[in-house]
Design a protein around this motif. Structure first.
Motif, PDB file in Angstrom:
ATOM      1  N   TYR A 138       0.823  -1.212   0.000  1.00 40.93           N
ATOM      2  CA  TYR A 138       0.000   0.000   0.000  1.00 40.93           C
ATOM      3  C   TYR A 138       0.858   1.263   0.000  1.00 40.93           C
ATOM      4  O   TYR A 138       0.616   2.192  -0.782  1.00 40.93           O
ATOM      5  N   SER A 139       1.883   1.290   0.854  1.00 43.92           N
ATOM      6  CA  SER A 139       2.697   2.499   1.001  1.00 43.92           C
ATOM      7  C   SER A 139       3.917   2.517   0.093  1.00 43.92           C
ATOM      8  O   SER A 139       4.624   3.528   0.028  1.00 43.92           O
ATOM      9  N   SER A 140       4.144   1.389  -0.611  1.00 46.72           N
ATOM     10  CA  SER A 140       5.307   1.273  -1.506  1.00 46.72           C
ATOM     11  C   SER A 140       6.610   1.526  -0.756  1.00 46.72           C
ATOM     12  O   SER A 140       7.562   2.075  -1.303  1.00 46.72           O
ATOM     13  N   LYS A 141       6.648   1.142   0.514  1.00 51.45           N
ATOM     14  CA  LYS A 141       7.849   1.276   1.328  1.00 51.45           C
ATOM     15  C   LYS A 141       8.228  -0.094   1.884  1.00 51.45           C
ATOM     16  O   LYS A 141       7.363  -0.926   2.135  1.00 51.45           O
ATOM     17  N   SER A 142       9.503  -0.296   2.081  1.00 52.73           N
ATOM     18  CA  SER A 142       9.981  -1.579   2.593  1.00 52.73           C
ATOM     19  C   SER A 142      10.352  -1.507   4.071  1.00 52.73           C
ATOM     20  O   SER A 142      11.134  -2.309   4.570  1.00 52.73           O
ATOM     21  N   THR A 143       9.798  -0.520   4.755  1.00 58.05           N
ATOM     22  CA  THR A 143      10.160  -0.344   6.167  1.00 58.05           C
ATOM     23  C   THR A 143       9.386  -1.294   7.079  1.00 58.05           C
ATOM     24  O   THR A 143       9.875  -1.641   8.161  1.00 58.05           O
ATOM     25  N   THR A 144       8.200  -1.704   6.697  1.00 61.79           N
ATOM     26  CA  THR A 144       7.383  -2.570   7.553  1.00 61.79           C
ATOM     27  C   THR A 144       7.908  -3.995   7.485  1.00 61.79           C
ATOM     28  O   THR A 144       8.058  -4.569   6.402  1.00 61.79           O
ATOM     29  N   GLN A 145       8.171  -4.578   8.650  1.00 64.83           N
ATOM     30  CA  GLN A 145       8.661  -5.946   8.758  1.00 64.83           C
ATOM     31  C   GLN A 145       7.623  -6.805   9.487  1.00 64.83           C
ATOM     32  O   GLN A 145       6.681  -6.290  10.099  1.00 64.83           O
ATOM     33  N   ILE A 146       7.809  -8.114   9.424  1.00 60.97           N
ATOM     34  CA  ILE A 146       6.896  -9.019  10.124  1.00 60.97           C
ATOM     35  C   ILE A 146       6.927  -8.755  11.623  1.00 60.97           C
ATOM     36  O   ILE A 146       5.911  -8.845  12.315  1.00 60.97           O
ATOM     37  N   SER A 147       8.082  -8.383  12.133  1.00 65.22           N
ATOM     38  CA  SER A 147       8.215  -8.124  13.573  1.00 65.22           C
ATOM     39  C   SER A 147       7.433  -6.888  14.010  1.00 65.22           C
ATOM     40  O   SER A 147       7.190  -6.705  15.213  1.00 65.22           O
ATOM     41  N   ASN A 148       7.031  -6.044  13.065  1.00 64.89           N
ATOM     42  CA  ASN A 148       6.259  -4.855  13.412  1.00 64.89           C
ATOM     43  C   ASN A 148       4.793  -5.177  13.682  1.00 64.89           C
ATOM     44  O   ASN A 148       4.069  -4.335  14.223  1.00 64.89           O
ATOM     45  N   VAL A 149       4.331  -6.351  13.286  1.00 66.12           N
ATOM     46  CA  VAL A 149       2.929  -6.742  13.506  1.00 66.12           C
ATOM     47  C   VAL A 149       2.866  -7.529  14.816  1.00 66.12           C
ATOM     48  O   VAL A 149       3.480  -8.593  14.947  1.00 66.12           O
ATOM     49  N   LEU A 150       2.123  -6.997  15.765  1.00 63.90           N
ATOM     50  CA  LEU A 150       2.027  -7.614  17.087  1.00 63.90           C
ATOM     51  C   LEU A 150       0.618  -8.166  17.312  1.00 63.90           C
ATOM     52  O   LEU A 150      -0.374  -7.485  17.030  1.00 63.90           O
ATOM     53  N   LEU A 151       0.534  -9.397  17.818  1.00 61.87           N
ATOM     54  CA  LEU A 151      -0.746 -10.046  18.122  1.00 61.87           C
ATOM     55  C   LEU A 151      -0.878 -10.205  19.629  1.00 61.87           C
ATOM     56  O   LEU A 151       0.118 -10.479  20.325  1.00 61.87           O
ATOM     57  N   CYS A 152      -2.088 -10.068  20.122  1.00 59.16           N
ATOM     58  CA  CYS A 152      -2.329 -10.267  21.554  1.00 59.16           C
ATOM     59  C   CYS A 152      -3.754 -10.756  21.773  1.00 59.16           C
ATOM     60  O   CYS A 152      -4.602 -10.640  20.884  1.00 59.16           O
ATOM     61  N   ASN A 153      -3.980 -11.302  22.967  1.00 56.85           N
ATOM     62  CA  ASN A 153      -5.304 -11.816  23.368  1.00 56.85           C
ATOM     63  C   ASN A 153      -5.848 -12.835  22.361  1.00 56.85           C
ATOM     64  O   ASN A 153      -7.006 -12.785  21.954  1.00 56.85           O
ATOM     65  N   VAL A 154      -5.014 -13.790  21.979  1.00 52.87           N
ATOM     66  CA  VAL A 154      -5.432 -14.833  21.031  1.00 52.87           C
ATOM     67  C   VAL A 154      -6.298 -15.846  21.768  1.00 52.87           C
ATOM     68  O   VAL A 154      -5.910 -16.362  22.825  1.00 52.87           O
ATOM     69  N   THR A 155      -7.475 -16.136  21.245  1.00 46.80           N
ATOM     70  CA  THR A 155      -8.404 -17.105  21.848  1.00 46.80           C
ATOM     71  C   THR A 155      -8.482 -18.355  20.976  1.00 46.80           C
ATOM     72  O   THR A 155      -8.095 -18.348  19.800  1.00 46.80           O
ATOM     73  N   ASP A 156      -9.024 -19.434  21.547  1.00 51.77           N
ATOM     74  CA  ASP A 156      -9.112 -20.701  20.825  1.00 51.77           C
ATOM     75  C   ASP A 156     -10.175 -20.674  19.728  1.00 51.77           C
ATOM     76  O   ASP A 156     -10.174 -21.529  18.855  1.00 51.77           O
TER      77      ASP A 156
END
Length: 204
Positions: free
Chosen positions: A42-60
């Motif tokens: 979307y932003s045509s930038k390569s700055t976003t990495q997988i480590s920048n995406v944070l998940l929390c409160n994962v339920t079954d």
């Protein structure tokens, strides 16, 4: 409820039934990768990495929250409007990665986008024109064939009539829907009424 965070709900069993897969760390990694891919595209930038995406409160069941941090400042999150636009732009790619649809992979704060209508390879007007043209050609062909058959039938009848006249046979003609006997001009024809009168008055 963090700022610029989004909640996701997946209905894997509802969508895939017996072929449903288990949500594990690998699936979480794939989700992070798809979100990072959407933002980079979307932003045509390569700055976003997988480590920048944070998940929390994962339920079954499976549901969780996610937020995207800014690479330049790990504390700052990417604006929610930018994340939303990136998800909407790449929604079909994300759905395909998890074999789900907008109904079974829900971003609760992000409205689903309607997929563009499928346009047929052949325009509709061309299909209609072809059908009408085929009907016209079929009608003309039917009329020609019917005319030829009718002409052959008339020729056959006239030929049979001529053959009968040459043989001197009496034929029956139809005039105004009433069958009439054709006179045999060679042998003549005797009127029965006058014949009886002659026999009654001439005898002495």
């Amino acid at each position: 409820d963090a700022q610029n965070a989004f909640k996701v709900r997946l209905s894997i069993k509802t969508a895939l039934g017996d072929n449903a897969y288990a949500w594990d760390a690998n699936e979480e990694y794939l989700f992070k990768a798809m979100v990072a891919f959407a933002l980079r595209r979307y932003s045509s930038k390569s700055t976003t990495q997988i480590s920048n995406v944070l998940l929390c409160n994962v339920t079954d069941r499976v549901s969780f929250w996610f937020v995207v941090t800014d690479s330049s400042k790990n504390v700052t999150t990417v604006p929610g409007s930018e994340v939303e636009a990136a998800i909407r732009m790449n929604r079909n790619r994300i759905n395909s990665a998890f074999l789900l649809s907008d109904k079974t992979l829900q971003f609760l704060k992000i409205t689903s986008t309607l997929s563009p209508p499928v346009e047929p390879s052949t325009p509709v007007w061309l299909i209609v024109f072809g059908v009408v043209l085929c009907l016209i050609v079929a009608g003309i062909f039917f009329l020609v064939v019917a005319g030829i058959q009718q002409r052959k039938k008339k020729n056959k009848q006239s030929t049979e009539r001529e053959n009968l006249e040459e043989k001197g046979e009496v034929t029956v003609t139809v005039e105004n829907g009433i069958p009439c006997e054709t006179l045999d001009l060679k042998a003549g024809h005797i009127n029965g009424v006058f014949a009886t009168d002659d026999e009654r008055f001439t005898s002495l």
